[in-house]
Design a protein around this motif. Structure first.
Motif, PDB file in Angstrom:
ATOM      1  N   UNK A  69      40.980  38.034  36.818  1.00 42.83           N
ATOM      2  CA  UNK A  69      40.797  37.734  38.879  1.00 42.83           C
ATOM      3  C   UNK A  69      41.390  35.764  39.255  1.00 42.83           C
ATOM      4  N   UNK A  70      40.743  35.351  38.486  1.00 44.58           N
ATOM      5  CA  UNK A  70      41.483  33.734  38.975  1.00 44.58           C
ATOM      6  C   UNK A  70      42.140  33.684  38.867  1.00 44.58           C
ATOM      7  N   UNK A  71      43.811  34.545  37.840  1.00 50.07           N
ATOM      8  CA  UNK A  71      45.210  34.121  38.114  1.00 50.07           C
ATOM      9  C   UNK A  71      45.120  35.510  39.232  1.00 50.07           C
ATOM     10  N   UNK A  72      44.090  36.324  39.740  1.00 48.54           N
ATOM     11  CA  UNK A  72      44.752  37.319  40.562  1.00 48.54           C
ATOM     12  C   UNK A  72      44.422  36.644  41.846  1.00 48.54           C
ATOM     13  N   UNK A  73      43.799  35.699  42.450  1.00 49.35           N
ATOM     14  CA  UNK A  73      43.255  34.987  43.032  1.00 49.35           C
ATOM     15  C   UNK A  73      44.331  33.854  43.725  1.00 49.35           C
ATOM     16  N   UNK A  74      45.164  33.242  42.266  1.00 45.68           N
ATOM     17  CA  UNK A  74      45.881  32.067  42.264  1.00 45.68           C
ATOM     18  C   UNK A  74      47.382  32.671  43.616  1.00 45.68           C
ATOM     19  N   UNK A  75      47.748  33.957  41.987  1.00 42.58           N
ATOM     20  CA  UNK A  75      48.606  34.488  43.146  1.00 42.58           C
ATOM     21  C   UNK A  75      48.400  35.116  44.309  1.00 42.58           C
ATOM     22  N   UNK A  76      47.765  35.855  44.807  1.00 43.61           N
ATOM     23  CA  UNK A  76      47.491  36.251  46.089  1.00 43.61           C
ATOM     24  C   UNK A  76      47.536  35.669  47.146  1.00 43.61           C
ATOM     25  N   UNK A  77      47.258  34.473  46.522  1.00 43.12           N
ATOM     26  CA  UNK A  77      47.354  32.809  47.722  1.00 43.12           C
ATOM     27  C   UNK A  77      49.157  33.091  48.565  1.00 43.12           C
ATOM     28  N   UNK A  78      49.829  33.505  47.511  1.00 42.30           N
ATOM     29  CA  UNK A  78      51.501  32.843  47.581  1.00 42.30           C
ATOM     30  C   UNK A  78      52.126  34.430  48.042  1.00 42.30           C
ATOM     31  N   UNK A  79      50.965  35.562  47.057  1.00 43.45           N
ATOM     32  CA  UNK A  79      52.125  36.597  47.615  1.00 43.45           C
ATOM     33  C   UNK A  79      51.731  37.507  48.340  1.00 43.45           C
TER      34      UNK A  79
ATOM     35  N   UNK B 209      47.718  39.974  48.836  1.00 46.19           N
ATOM     36  CA  UNK B 209      46.964  41.067  47.036  1.00 46.19           C
ATOM     37  C   UNK B 209      47.194  41.517  46.268  1.00 46.19           C
ATOM     38  N   UNK B 210      48.199  42.580  47.059  1.00 50.68           N
ATOM     39  CA  UNK B 210      48.449  43.658  46.086  1.00 50.68           C
ATOM     40  C   UNK B 210      49.589  43.651  45.089  1.00 50.68           C
ATOM     41  N   UNK B 211      50.023  42.740  46.193  1.00 52.39           N
ATOM     42  CA  UNK B 211      50.688  41.844  44.674  1.00 52.39           C
ATOM     43  C   UNK B 211      50.814  40.579  44.078  1.00 52.39           C
ATOM     44  N   UNK B 212      49.689  40.420  44.084  1.00 49.45           N
ATOM     45  CA  UNK B 212      48.618  39.441  43.309  1.00 49.45           C
ATOM     46  C   UNK B 212      48.031  39.816  42.212  1.00 49.45           C
ATOM     47  N   UNK B 213      48.248  40.966  41.868  1.00 47.83           N
ATOM     48  CA  UNK B 213      46.859  41.651  41.488  1.00 47.83           C
ATOM     49  C   UNK B 213      48.045  42.644  40.189  1.00 47.83           C
ATOM     50  N   UNK B 214      49.061  42.873  40.982  1.00 45.46           N
ATOM     51  CA  UNK B 214      50.500  43.281  40.520  1.00 45.46           C
ATOM     52  C   UNK B 214      50.784  42.257  39.249  1.00 45.46           C
ATOM     53  N   UNK B 215      50.835  40.936  39.847  1.00 44.96           N
ATOM     54  CA  UNK B 215      51.271  39.870  39.757  1.00 44.96           C
ATOM     55  C   UNK B 215      50.497  38.807  38.451  1.00 44.96           C
ATOM     56  N   UNK B 216      48.960  38.920  39.150  1.00 41.58           N
ATOM     57  CA  UNK B 216      48.220  38.657  37.720  1.00 41.58           C
ATOM     58  C   UNK B 216      48.414  39.321  36.439  1.00 41.58           C
ATOM     59  N   UNK B 217      47.933  40.839  36.159  1.00 39.69           N
ATOM     60  CA  UNK B 217      48.127  41.730  35.720  1.00 39.69           C
ATOM     61  C   UNK B 217      49.451  41.078  34.998  1.00 39.69           C
ATOM     62  N   UNK B 218      50.160  41.412  34.863  1.00 45.52           N
ATOM     63  CA  UNK B 218      51.538  41.211  34.148  1.00 45.52           C
ATOM     64  C   UNK B 218      51.594  39.906  33.423  1.00 45.52           C
ATOM     65  N   UNK B 219      51.292  38.910  34.291  1.00 48.49           N
ATOM     66  CA  UNK B 219      51.102  37.527  33.424  1.00 48.49           C
ATOM     67  C   UNK B 219      49.996  38.074  32.826  1.00 48.49           C
ATOM     68  N   UNK B 220      49.276  37.760  32.568  1.00 49.38           N
ATOM     69  CA  UNK B 220      48.221  38.021  32.054  1.00 49.38           C
ATOM     70  C   UNK B 220      47.473  39.003  30.920  1.00 49.38           C
ATOM     71  N   UNK B 221      47.909  40.024  31.221  1.00 53.13           N
ATOM     72  CA  UNK B 221      48.055  41.117  30.020  1.00 53.13           C
ATOM     73  C   UNK B 221      48.014  40.809  28.403  1.00 53.13           C
ATOM     74  N   UNK B 222      48.993  40.246  28.507  1.00 52.06           N
ATOM     75  CA  UNK B 222      49.359  40.084  26.910  1.00 52.06           C
ATOM     76  C   UNK B 222      48.707  39.380  26.389  1.00 52.06           C
ATOM     77  N   UNK B 223      48.246  37.968  27.159  1.00 51.71           N
ATOM     78  CA  UNK B 223      47.480  37.644  25.992  1.00 51.71           C
ATOM     79  C   UNK B 223      45.609  37.077  26.423  1.00 51.71           C
ATOM     80  N   UNK B 224      45.489  38.075  27.389  1.00 51.56           N
ATOM     81  CA  UNK B 224      43.672  38.248  27.594  1.00 51.56           C
ATOM     82  C   UNK B 224      43.706  39.426  26.465  1.00 51.56           C
TER      83      UNK B 224
END
Length: 712
Positions: A605-615, A617-632
């Protein structure tokens, strides 16, 4: 020139940091092998000072020259004890009395009514647990091995304590080795690099060494009490959490290497992006663990600071030593899959998770409803959990000498022989209290402690010993002293003798300690769990600058915790055939699962919030899930695997805790963090950030983006 000087300056700074930490590691390293020297495993010392068993223990000091812990040496021959067997027992008793640490004179051997067993009670000076273990080892050497059908075992409280200390003494080597091997294998699989695994593993080892120094001196100076359980958890927690933090930082560093030519610039940006989430995660775990200081049990209060020190040391190392190592390694650290400076979008490297994000976008409401119902269904299994105090025969995963001896005692004697309940009452009411105690179901016999210091029948020739107006009465129980039946008897016994007017009765002994420990565990669970949830809610609200999102995250983690307990109940009962779980299990499982589980939601959610500021909320959720999914997911697998290393220890309590954390973390990373949380956040949209300004921003863009995502 400026660029060249900057590069050299950055390199020198990194070298200085690495060298400084290597010096610290060289000094701190030896202390990791010394933790066993400052550990204690005396359960009585962990009780609250106001517990009835603690008061009884204090009163008992006036009735004996020395505090003792009884070892029960039991000789058994199913066909009947022979004269030769009796001679051997007498010879052994004479040798027992000569051992340092044995309090003499020894009571005479007790022959069972069926004449198939002989029991010798050997009181051992209770100076410290390690001394008791040494005396028990000598008793076992003197008694020897089984001979011609005659079996010999050393049981009782001293035998049990010796076996526990033996297990905990062996924690450092096998557990550390298994943990290292597990982490190494997973890192090799995750990174597919013969080089990169060295960095997180070296940093985790540095964290463990640093934590060991602090824990060693805190325990040595009696600031905390370190026991074997806390020592084992410290090992797996540091390596598991440390590797998690390393994975998050390395993943972000790899992203930034695509955007920056120089590793120093990439690390600076990666550190700014990942450090707040890592720091917030570590602080959440530390504060949650420190909530154990509210426990009434010293053992729990010790575990909190020990584990918190481990996480604190891990944070410090992972945010300083690891970045410097990675800067020095540069792109070559990722060989053979070195990231190029190509300005690529991070999502392009996460094809699988981009597809999962697309699936969540198309079926958001269905996804969170189905996953929530599935977790709720698993939570029903909690009804099969059954919290109980594990008996001596249930405590170990293998059959120890003390377990075998206790089983032999139960076959031929009142099972509580050698470990009676002790009742302290006024001299005026002693006879009435003894009569009341004898009438309690589960009490085999009641005898006062005489002036000669031996238990015997109250007659004019053997008057009870009176100390400060009090008399000590010994009540032998029919059930084994560590069984549920014995604990019920102690509760009934206390209720009965407390009703005698003017008696001021206090009931203690080995079983009473277990009873008070169980009651304290229940009280701790009811107090600490709400406090942990409140603390986590506050931290999440500060991090995400919202109120609704933290509440949703806590709700999902609690649901995941209940589902984990339900699934574990089925695993323990039907796969592992364990008799139940200890009273402390739900609290420990909650603290570790919720504190560690919320970590992954913080990362996401910290990454989702970071992405939501730029993109949005909904696009930020998807971007945050995509980039953190593998590492988490990788981090969750590492943490689950490291805690499962506790299964190498032959203790049911630690095996159950390791299984619970492993199962819970996997549920959290695969189901909760990958599906439930993103789907909820996507379905709610910008309102998830209520009441911050972000909840009112880009609503039109979010609506348009959501329609586009569903169309895809």
């Amino acid at each position: 020139m400026a660029g060249g000087r900057g590069r050299w300056t950055a390199t020198l700074i990194a070298v200085a940091i690495v060298l400084g930490w290597l010096i610290v590691g060289g000094i701190a390293g030896p202390y990791s092998g010394k933790l066993g020297d400052v550990a204690t495993n005396d359960n009585a010392s962990f009780l609250p000072t106001d517990a009835e068993a603690t008061r009884a223990q204090n009163l008992s000091a006036g009735f004996v020259t020395k505090e003792t812990t009884p070892a029960l040496v039991v000789y058994e021959r199913r066909s009947g004890i022979t004269p030769a067997d009796q001679q051997r027992v007498q010879a052994d008793v004479a040798r027992f009395a000569q051992l340092p640490g044995v309090v003499t004179p020894l009571p005479p051997p007790i022959v069972s009514q069926d004449r198939q067993a002989v029991q010798v009670v050997v009181p051992i000076d209770s100076a410290e647990g390690e001394q008791i273990r040494q005396v028990v080892d000598q008793l076992r050497q003197v008694a020897g091995t089984d001979r011609d059908g005659l079996t010999v075992d050393v049981a009782g409280p001293a035998g049990l304590l010796a076996d526990l200390i033996e297990v905990f003494t062996a924690i450092d080597g096998p557990l550390l080795l298994v943990t290292l091997v597990v982490v190494l294998i997973i890192l090799l699989i995750v990174y597919r690099s013969p080089v990169l695994w060295v960095f997180p593993l070296l940093a985790a080892g540095m964290s463990y060494s640093l934590a060991s120094v602090f824990v060693y001196f805190l325990a040595k100076n009696d600031v905390i009490k370190l026991n074997g359980q806390a020592q084992g958890i410290l090992t797996v927690l540091v390596f598991g959490a440390g590797t998690d933090y390393a994975l998050l930082l390395i993943s972000r560093y790899r992203e930034e290497l695509h955007r920056h030519e120089r590793p120093w610039d990439a690390m600076r940006t990666a550190w700014k992006g990942a450090a707040p989430a890592i720091f917030a995660s570590g602080v959440t775990v530390i504060v949650s663990l420190l909530c154990l200081l509210l426990s009434s049990l010293n053992s729990n209060r010790a575990l909190g600071p020990v584990a918190a020190v481990g996480i604190g040391a891990t944070l410090l190392v992972m945010l300083t030593f690891l970045p410097a190592l990675l800067v020095l390694g540069g792109r070559w650290a990722f060989w053979p899959r070195r990231p190029r400076h190509d300005e690529a979008d991070p999502q392009t490297e996460h094809g699988i998770w981009s597809r999962i994000a697309g699936f969540v976008a198309r079926r958001a409401r269905t996804v969170w409803l189905v996953t929530a119902l599935g977790l709720a269904a698993l939570a029903v299994g909690v009804t099969q959990l059954g919290a109980t105090t594990l008996g001596q025969s249930d405590l170990f995963t293998n059959r120890t000498d003390s377990v075998a001896g206790q089983e032999a005692i139960a076959r031929h004697y009142p099972a509580g022989t050698g470990s009676p309940a002790t009742i302290f009452t006024t001299a005026q009411t002693a006879q009435q209290v003894a009569q009341v105690a004898q009438g309690v179901r589960g009490v085999s016999s009641v005898r006062p402690l005489t002036e000669q210091g031996q238990a015997g029948p109250p007659d004019p020739n053997a008057p009870p010993k009176v100390v400060d107006g009090r008399v000590q009465i010994q009540a032998t129980l029919t059930d084994p002293p560590d069984s549920n039946g014995a604990e019920r008897t102690i509760r009934d016994l206390r209720e009965a003798v407390h009703r005698v007017p003017g008696s001021d009765s206090v009931v203690g002994g080995f079983t009473a300690i277990n009873v008070d420990t169980a009651d304290a565990s229940t009280r701790d669970r009811n107090v600490i769990i709400p406090v942990v949830l409140l603390v986590i809610a506050v931290i999440l609200a500060l991090l995400l600058r919202a109120l609704l999102a933290p509440l949703l995250l806590i709700g999902t983690v609690v649901l995941s915790f209940l589902a984990t307990l339900g699934l574990c109940a089925l695993i323990f009962k039907y796969l592992l055939d364990f008799p139940g779980v200890d009273q402390s299990f739900p609290l420990f499982a909650f603290v570790f699962l919720v504190a560690l589980g919320i970590d992954y939601n913080i990362f996401l959610m910290s990454r989702v919030r970071e992405e939501s500021v730029r993109r949005g909320t909904r696009a930020g959720v998807l971007a945050g899930l995509a980039v953190t999914g593998g590492v988490i997911t990788s981090a969750g697998i590492v943490l689950a695997a490291t805690f499962s290393a506790l299964a190498v220890l032959p203790l049911v309590v630690l095996v159950e805790l390791g299984v619970a954390v492993a199962v819970g973390v996997l549920l959290d990373t695969i189901i909760v963090r990958s599906l439930l949380v993103p789907a909820l956040a996507y379905d709610i949209g910008p309102k998830v950030w209520w009441p911050s300004r972000l909840s009112r921003a880009n609503r039109d863009g979010d609506r348009t983006g959501a329609e586009a995502d569903r169309a895809r």
